[in-house]
Scaffold this active site. Structure first.
Site, PDB file in Angstrom:
ATOM      1  CB  THR A 191      -0.196  -6.754  -4.270  1.00 16.41           C
ATOM      2  OG1 THR A 191      -0.247  -5.341  -4.189  1.00 16.41           O
ATOM      3  CG2 THR A 191      -1.139  -7.331  -2.976  1.00 16.41           C
ATOM      4  N   GLY A 230      -2.159  -8.265 -12.371  1.00 18.16           N
ATOM      5  CA  GLY A 230      -2.889  -8.322 -13.639  1.00 18.16           C
ATOM      6  C   GLY A 230      -1.855  -8.645 -14.823  1.00 18.16           C
ATOM      7  CD  GLU A 463      -1.683   2.474  -7.485  1.00 12.64           C
ATOM      8  OE1 GLU A 463      -0.758   3.343  -7.127  1.00 12.64           O
ATOM      9  OE2 GLU A 463      -1.257   2.000  -8.815  1.00 12.64           O
TER      10      GLU A 463
END
Lengths: 590, 590
Positions: A191, A230, A463
């Protein structure tokens, strides 16, 4: 009290399962009066025990809870062992004492990951060799602390899984053990700030420098900064970075050739945790939930990595910069790449189902024990005995069962996909798996409790926005439909009607006006009804798209029908969920 | 982009209002890259400014936003001043840095309360003399930090308001200034562990000791521990305690006479903050949100307070223990007492509306600026231009406007009620106000953002489960209905039909099958449709209750029809919300 008693018996398998989890125990421990804990937290229950016991005897469930429990959960032992592990480490349960800073919560999750490894569970090993157990472990962890389950998913499924599934055997040999043992914490850097769901539009680039045989990974503008990654803010020592692969023009032109988005392993920090040159990382700060994960934003400034760091299962580049791939088009390579990442989605589904089971059990148990109001001169009535509570909770109990089976179905499909490990098959399976994972969408409507809800919130957009996933489902259905009934609009309609007459397409099961309970509860009828709805919506959507397409162009025609598109996808997902149960096995109720 | 542009123009008044709040500013400050803050957070916007400006010019709103803004908000200056105050104290904005412990957040809210007083705003003063301004101040504070708004509500509306409204002039003289200046922080100790919505069943008791002329306040069992009491865990030096008033039998019997639930002022801590003898308090710990409030649980063990500490507006007890009241029955006294507490509910509505306005603005602004996907070779499209986003956000924008007007209506009713300060009138008005406050129920369906949502969550059950409040609404409607059409079942039906024929009851406005936009958008039609729905549901509910009552008894008949009861209440609330706007004034749009 009849209804409440009856329900308590029916949900016993779940109550039993959850009551034994650390989650539930931590709830008890959090009592504000430690010395009187038992009396205070159980007071509403204790006061009514005599009456309750009496009517419980009358209302025994009409099936054997033990059989049901085995049917629902054939890996119960593992759950018991994992939860026993955390009962032995109560200091690792984040809800024993809240108000942790994000740094404290992250440290706690890090320790938990090590405890799991020390107990002999290697998630990456399970993911590679026995995915059913991997996903089951995830569901168990989701009941301990959702941050733990997600951190585990980032490390093993996203970072480990991307190296395993997108790389070659050489990558696997090089990284597997370090990732599996958490010696090499890593990230999944897909992302970007301006590019979320639209992955094909990512702007980070990896340009081959033929002279040094290196990729130059670079963030061209602020919109391309990797965002919400993350494991990035504190732990990540490397990352799978998704970037546009660019090589010199083989025909000698001066412009680079852009082969689209590919995955590269890029080191981020040295062994002491210092950022490497050209890598800039910032902490994404506090979030609504899941503060045990160290999300960060990453910016690359001409970072050089060896040519071999391209994860080259679907495409490779030789020393001279020549690009080759077993898959024939950029779109196919992109689909195959994303398809390999469906494991993450299956894991999220397992975690969601775990959260839902826990939340429903907590709510139902509370409603069965909490009493308010009642007839004059009688004991107060359990809140669960009010119609208004039943209308709110029972659909959630049913949803928990339904999604449990849907999750099992999904896991089996994933296992099948992995067994037949072949690029073209994987490519086909990708969208089909992704569309079913949208069963998770059902959660949006669920009343969850406190931290469970805050932590789980992001599952609705993990997602990518569900709205986007659902559109993929409908697109897939339309594609199948077109293949079945190709031709001009009129021909297609004719085919549809003929198929309907011949019974190949489901007929409207509602026109019979049969309102007998026997009929309405008949699984065959319900299945037909759901199928009919999907078929009808697919047919009408197809007509509308054909009508608007020529004038508006495909993009705007699609947007004009977007509500219809999403309704179709939801209808389809519900029919898949409904059909989930029989696939798993058959239940012999006594 | 047309749709997004258009909407941006239409919501400009709100965007303007919210953009100037500390809430919005804190959001900007929280950028994770302080030095590049502007570019990063505004990047999606900046990139499209040229095109945006061009089409904005074409899409100017069809009304004067200035007029709209004045119409919506005639006390704007106060909001500007309050928010300027917090801009000058950025250290008081809890979202500048998250991860505060509950103790830190509480200290911050305490400091904020003092800053408000120092700036010359005395909430208790406003509540007593100009309630419109009091509620408006609450709405302003809700956008700064919802904990601040609720803490202010606990101190001034619940603790201060209960002393003012349930006590005599002597109580007011004694406590007013200390409460107003926060020198005497206090609690509203109503809810007990086992008795929430069912206030009439509270078990804490206050027994008159005639020998010492004192009340003995006592918690008889663990279920009667006062629970979730705001201001109790750290600050509270006194509390309004709701307890069963018991006096010796005037006829000389040996048993005490129980006069039902009354309110007493009970000191909790001395000036140094030490608990007084017989008072035991525990901290309720971390909550899903609102951790700036120090909720606690209180247990009383034979705590003695002077006889004068009974808040005696509706009932008094003399030295000999003789009980007297201007109201004739226990039920009436109870209703009058609760009626005086509606201010708290009005305040919660104002806070909720503030939260909704803020959340909707944040979401719409983001959707207008965030772009994803688009037609081939064109710029990406604003998320707000997708039908799916519009379907999700536009009803919320409409709800924000609708509830804004409903809140104004509610505030005006409260002001009226206070102007005509007379026990019997207050008693009548109580339920009528309480049923309308349920407009807040609409929020349950709202997508809120992060902390706003967690903080606001409890508003769904503050003052009791909405399910209970909604039942009060329906009970009130049924009572009115019965008064209008009394008689045996058949007679009532006859009356209903006759009234319908004569046009006294609304006819079904849908049977006309008129689907012209002109007709469907006609306010008169919409109003009639909502009225018809309420009337019809009231009529059918009444029939069902009459049918089941004789066999099941009133309590079980009611529970059997509970979904119907709640639907009726929601239908009524929606018709009240719809009619809210015209009461406030008329809008001259250019």
């Amino acid at each position: 009290m009849t209804a409440a008693e009856h329900l308590l018996c029916q949900i016993r398998p779940h109550v039993g399962a959850i009551a034994a989890t650390p989650q539930a125990m931590a709830q008890e421990w959090r009592s504000i009066a430690p010395d009187q804990q038992q009396q205070l937290t159980l007071a509403p229950c204790a006061a009514t025990t005599p009456a309750r016991t009496r009517s419980t005897a009358k209302m025994l469930p009409r099936f054997d809870p033990g059989v049901m429990e085995t049917y629902l959960d054939d890996m119960r032992e593992m759950k018991a062992r994992v939860h026993e592990l955390f009962r032995q480490h109560p200091d690792l349960l984040p809800n024993v004492e809240e108000g942790l800073s994000k740094e404290e919560h992250r440290a706690l999750v890090r320790r938990s990951l090590k405890v799991i490894l020390q107990a002999g569970y290697s998630p990456l090993d399970l993911l590679a060799r026995d995915p059913r157990k991997y996903f089951y472990l995830g569901e168990c962890l989701s009941m301990v602390d959702l941050s733990l389950m997600v951190k585990s998913g980032v490390q093993y499924s996203l970072w480990g899984g991307s190296v395993l599934n997108l790389g070659s055997e050489a990558h696997r040999r090089r990284y597997f053990d370090d990732i599996a043992q958490f010696r090499l914490p890593g990230c999944f850097a897909m992302t970007e700030l301006k590019h979320g769901s639209n992955v094909a539009a990512l702007q980070t680039e990896a340009v081959l420098d033929v002279l040094t045989d290196e990729w130059v990974v670079h963030t061209p503008d602020e919109g391309a900064i990797k965002w919400w990654i993350g494991n990035a803010a504190e732990d990540g020592r490397a990352a799978t970075v998704f970037a546009r692969l660019k090589v010199p023009d083989p025909n000698g032109g001066s412009k680079l050739v852009d082969h689209g988005v590919h995955a590269f392993v890029v080191p981020l920090r040295d062994e002491s945790g210092n950022l490497l040159p050209g890598v800039e990382i910032r902490d994404c700060g506090y979030k609504v939930g899941l503060n045990g994960i160290d999300n960060g934003a990453i910016r690359f400034t001409h970072v050089r990595v060896p040519r071999g760091n391209l994860l080259d299962r679907f495409a490779s580049v030789d020393k001279s910069g020549r690009y080759s791939s077993p898959l024939t088009s950029q779109a196919r390579r992109f689909a195959a790449t994303l398809g390999e990442l469906t494991g993450g989605r299956v894991g999220l589904t397992a975690g969601s189902v775990g959260v839902l089971k826990g939340a429903v059990t907590i709510a139902v148990r509370y409603a069965a024990l909490r009493q308010q109001f009642g007839p004059p001169d009688s004991p107060e009535v359990a809140v669960l005995d009010y119609q208004s509570t039943q209308v709110r909770l029972m659909p959630l109990v049913a949803t928990a069962y339904g999604l449990h089976f849907a999750k099992c179905l999904l896991v089996e499909k994933y296992v099948d996909m992995k067994r037949t490990r072949e690029p073209k098959l994987v490519e086909e399976a990708a969208l089909s798996t992704c569309r079913e994972v949208c069963g998770g969408h059902g959660y949006a409507a669920v009343n969850r409790l406190g931290a469970l809800r805050s932590d789980h919130d992001i599952f609705q957009t993990f997602e990518g926005d569900n709205t986007v996933l659902l559109q993929q489902v409908s697109a897939m259905l339309l594609k199948e439909y077109r293949q079945q009934f190709s031709g001009a609009p009129l021909t297609a309609t004719y085919h549809y009607l003929r198929a309907a007459l011949l019974g190949a397409l489901p007929n409207n099961p509602l026109v019979t006006h049969d309102t007998e309970p026997r009929h309405l509860r008949d699984p065959a009828f319900l299945s037909k009804a759901l199928e009919y709805r999907t078929a009808r919506m697919l047919f009408t959507l197809s007509l509308r798209l054909r009508k608007h397409g020529p004038r508006l162009g495909a993009f705007h025609a699609w947007n004009k029908c977007l509500s219809h598109v999403l309704d179709l996808a939801n209808a389809y997902v519900e029919s898949v969920v409904y059909k989930g149960a029989p696939v798993v096995g058959s239940l012999h109720l006594t």
